[in-house]
Write a protein that holds these residues in place. Sequence first.
Motif, PDB file in Angstrom:
ATOM      1  N   ARG A  52      45.363  45.852  46.004  1.00  0.00           N
ATOM      2  CA  ARG A  52      45.294  46.732  44.755  1.00  0.00           C
ATOM      3  C   ARG A  52      45.862  45.833  43.649  1.00  0.00           C
ATOM      4  O   ARG A  52      45.204  45.789  42.726  1.00  0.00           O
ATOM      5  CB  ARG A  52      45.611  48.129  44.959  1.00  0.00           C
ATOM      6  CG  ARG A  52      44.670  49.009  45.484  1.00  0.00           C
ATOM      7  CD  ARG A  52      43.320  49.109  45.172  1.00  0.00           C
ATOM      8  NE  ARG A  52      42.749  48.101  45.679  1.00  0.00           N
ATOM      9  CZ  ARG A  52      41.508  47.657  45.251  1.00  0.00           C
ATOM     10  NH1 ARG A  52      41.115  47.732  44.264  1.00  0.00           N
ATOM     11  NH2 ARG A  52      40.798  46.505  46.096  1.00  0.00           N
ATOM     12  N   ALA A  55      43.929  42.966  42.638  1.00  0.00           N
ATOM     13  CA  ALA A  55      42.710  43.420  41.821  1.00  0.00           C
ATOM     14  C   ALA A  55      42.728  43.657  40.586  1.00  0.00           C
ATOM     15  O   ALA A  55      41.993  43.533  39.649  1.00  0.00           O
ATOM     16  CB  ALA A  55      41.943  44.367  42.941  1.00  0.00           C
ATOM     17  N   GLN A  59      41.426  42.651  36.826  1.00  0.00           N
ATOM     18  CA  GLN A  59      40.490  43.491  36.026  1.00  0.00           C
ATOM     19  C   GLN A  59      41.292  43.645  34.430  1.00  0.00           C
ATOM     20  O   GLN A  59      40.566  43.515  33.513  1.00  0.00           O
ATOM     21  CB  GLN A  59      40.198  44.825  36.398  1.00  0.00           C
ATOM     22  CG  GLN A  59      39.292  44.638  37.668  1.00  0.00           C
ATOM     23  CD  GLN A  59      38.755  45.871  38.029  1.00  0.00           C
ATOM     24  OE1 GLN A  59      38.361  46.789  37.057  1.00  0.00           O
ATOM     25  NE2 GLN A  59      38.944  46.605  39.330  1.00  0.00           N
ATOM     26  N   GLU A 116      37.527  53.537  42.310  1.00  0.00           N
ATOM     27  CA  GLU A 116      36.691  52.439  42.174  1.00  0.00           C
ATOM     28  C   GLU A 116      35.300  52.838  41.144  1.00  0.00           C
ATOM     29  O   GLU A 116      34.998  52.220  40.382  1.00  0.00           O
ATOM     30  CB  GLU A 116      35.841  51.998  43.513  1.00  0.00           C
ATOM     31  CG  GLU A 116      37.063  51.392  44.386  1.00  0.00           C
ATOM     32  CD  GLU A 116      37.888  50.086  43.826  1.00  0.00           C
ATOM     33  OE1 GLU A 116      37.194  49.382  43.340  1.00  0.00           O
ATOM     34  OE2 GLU A 116      39.238  50.343  43.371  1.00  0.00           O
ATOM     35  N   LEU A 149      33.235  41.281  37.668  1.00  0.00           N
ATOM     36  CA  LEU A 149      33.476  42.349  38.770  1.00  0.00           C
ATOM     37  C   LEU A 149      33.256  42.071  40.109  1.00  0.00           C
ATOM     38  O   LEU A 149      34.087  42.242  40.975  1.00  0.00           O
ATOM     39  CB  LEU A 149      33.201  43.609  38.185  1.00  0.00           C
ATOM     40  CG  LEU A 149      33.709  44.824  38.380  1.00  0.00           C
ATOM     41  CD1 LEU A 149      35.049  44.769  37.726  1.00  0.00           C
ATOM     42  CD2 LEU A 149      32.786  46.165  37.974  1.00  0.00           C
ATOM     43  N   SER A 152      35.523  39.336  41.720  1.00  0.00           N
ATOM     44  CA  SER A 152      36.824  39.453  42.097  1.00  0.00           C
ATOM     45  C   SER A 152      36.843  40.471  43.120  1.00  0.00           C
ATOM     46  O   SER A 152      37.589  40.521  43.948  1.00  0.00           O
ATOM     47  CB  SER A 152      37.520  40.011  40.631  1.00  0.00           C
ATOM     48  OG  SER A 152      37.051  41.288  40.278  1.00  0.00           O
ATOM     49  N   SER A 153      35.850  41.692  42.956  1.00  0.00           N
ATOM     50  CA  SER A 153      36.088  42.758  44.040  1.00  0.00           C
ATOM     51  C   SER A 153      35.613  42.061  45.362  1.00  0.00           C
ATOM     52  O   SER A 153      35.852  42.659  46.552  1.00  0.00           O
ATOM     53  CB  SER A 153      35.246  43.942  43.450  1.00  0.00           C
ATOM     54  OG  SER A 153      35.602  44.283  42.591  1.00  0.00           O
ATOM     55  N   SER A 157      38.257  43.771  47.404  1.00  0.00           N
ATOM     56  CA  SER A 157      37.679  45.044  47.826  1.00  0.00           C
ATOM     57  C   SER A 157      36.925  45.168  49.028  1.00  0.00           C
ATOM     58  O   SER A 157      36.286  46.349  49.410  1.00  0.00           O
ATOM     59  CB  SER A 157      36.964  45.696  46.470  1.00  0.00           C
ATOM     60  OG  SER A 157      37.838  45.689  45.771  1.00  0.00           O
ATOM     61  N   LEU A 164      32.743  48.175  46.609  1.00  0.00           N
ATOM     62  CA  LEU A 164      32.021  47.198  45.617  1.00  0.00           C
ATOM     63  C   LEU A 164      30.950  48.145  45.061  1.00  0.00           C
ATOM     64  O   LEU A 164      30.770  48.036  43.758  1.00  0.00           O
ATOM     65  CB  LEU A 164      31.770  45.664  45.992  1.00  0.00           C
ATOM     66  CG  LEU A 164      31.209  44.962  45.070  1.00  0.00           C
ATOM     67  CD1 LEU A 164      32.275  44.547  44.111  1.00  0.00           C
ATOM     68  CD2 LEU A 164      30.455  43.654  45.899  1.00  0.00           C
ATOM     69  N   GLN A 167      31.709  50.473  42.427  1.00  0.00           N
ATOM     70  CA  GLN A 167      32.063  49.599  41.260  1.00  0.00           C
ATOM     71  C   GLN A 167      30.750  49.197  40.401  1.00  0.00           C
ATOM     72  O   GLN A 167      30.777  49.665  39.045  1.00  0.00           O
ATOM     73  CB  GLN A 167      32.832  48.547  41.348  1.00  0.00           C
ATOM     74  CG  GLN A 167      34.494  49.001  41.369  1.00  0.00           C
ATOM     75  CD  GLN A 167      35.219  47.646  41.523  1.00  0.00           C
ATOM     76  OE1 GLN A 167      34.889  46.523  41.547  1.00  0.00           O
ATOM     77  NE2 GLN A 167      36.727  47.808  40.990  1.00  0.00           N
TER      78      GLN A 167
END
Length: 496
Positions: A52, A55, A59, A116, A149, A152-153, A157, A164, A167
């Motif tokens: 977390r 991440a 963001q 998310e 997004l 990175s996720s 994630s 994901l 998101q």
Amino acid sequence: MIPELNRLMAQSRRVTQLAFGMDRVAAMPSGLANWTARGFDDELLMTFARARPKAILLQLLMLMPILGISAFSPPLLPIPFGAFLIGLGLAASLILADHWPKFRQLTAKLLFLGFEALQGTGWALISQASPAPDTIPDIAFLVFIPVALGGSSLVFSSAIRGALGFQLLPILIGDLILMSLFPERAATDTVYLSIVLIGFFLYLAGRISETTLDHLTIRAEKDALIADLEQAKAHSDEARRRAEELNLAKSRFLATMSHELRTPLNAILGFSEVMEAELLGRHRVKAYRAYARDIHESGQMLLGIIDEVLDLSRIEAGRYELEEQKCHLADSVSECAHLLQLRAHSRGVIMMMTVDPELEAIVADERALRQITLNLLSNAIKFTPAGGEISIVVGRSPMGGQFIQVTDTGPGIPAHEIPIILESFGRGSLAVKTAEQGSGLGLPIVRGLVAMHGGEFSIQSREGEGTSVTITLPAHRVIHYSDEHAPIEMDNRVAA
Ligand code: ADP
């Protein structure tokens, strides 16, 4: 099937135990319905929670330039509102990352997914923001946000399946709403591109989740294998310890029994000798004298076996005391050869001896040396047929010790029987077939005595060609000229 499930359950619990310790595992509900998923889900949730902070940092890095740009453009309501939702989602996710073990597993997972989705809604608002109600949204936002997004996720994630999706789904819904409600406003190509990218990232996230699960399964299997191996090792250690205990008990029993048998045997030997010699008067029936001789001979044979059993039990139980003294290997061997010369001659076997004349004295137990030599020579004489030869060599070994080698031209020993004849009471097929006398204790005693001297025992044999047994005493037992006048100091402890 059930054992296999049980095994998997055990694997899953073990993985979880590794990750969370016993308390959490003990608190987990057990049962087939919950098996692997529980163990792996816990591990996946932990991976997700640990990722977390990173991440969130990514963001925030994405959000900063967007907020910066929007500060210089006409006020766009969706951007600060979106940023607020993202911030809220990130903060909640960060707090939950620290406290998730306090919640039930499903609750923790749903909360994470909800946060998310909150962030995704924020990003959807930003990506759809346009400078004026009737203008198309900024192409850069429309494409850049899902890509950044998703990228990175993907990394941080994918531990929770669907994270994901939660998101990116709001962005996808935003895209679809944009296309359907304001077809004239939407730059259709760009929206399509955004949708395709989202689909691509969702597909990738699914694959990564599967790989992570596979990886966990393999790890659980490896752990289970290691546990199995550890258990097998513990069993084998226990079995070895028990075998050693039993062996010791056997040796003690044999030693006691042998000792108890000796007393009546001595009486049998003594009285049979008196009867054979007719000391108290002649037998009226001649056969009684022959019987008395047979009793005496059998008694002596029995005594020999009892002595061997006693010796071997003492050696095995570590109770054999070496009486070490200065002696000459060649002299001891010559004496034994001389003693058995007559027996060899009567069986038509020639015995030859070669001795290195410059052999130094050694420190050893002379009685043990004689026993070793007698056992080897009597075997060679016993098994070599008439006309055969026995050669005895006493010399210096390449490592500086001294050796005795007894080689015969007898029938040899089959290779597969060698381990058997080296065990207590082990006799070769030939000895059994020809009904040669023997208890199968001679070679084990030789090996035991040689080992107590720190020496080496080796046997080479070829069927039909003969047998050669070599025993080597170590170099430190040799007394060199300079040591001749030094006091003899040897370790007199008994080897186990
Ligand atoms: P034993 O008292 O029965 O001779 P050993 O331990 O001395 O007991 O020998 C075990 C077995 O090894 C014998 O029964 C025989 O089969 C085999 N063996 C030993 N020495 C020889 C040899 N020189 N030639 C052939 N076989 C031998």
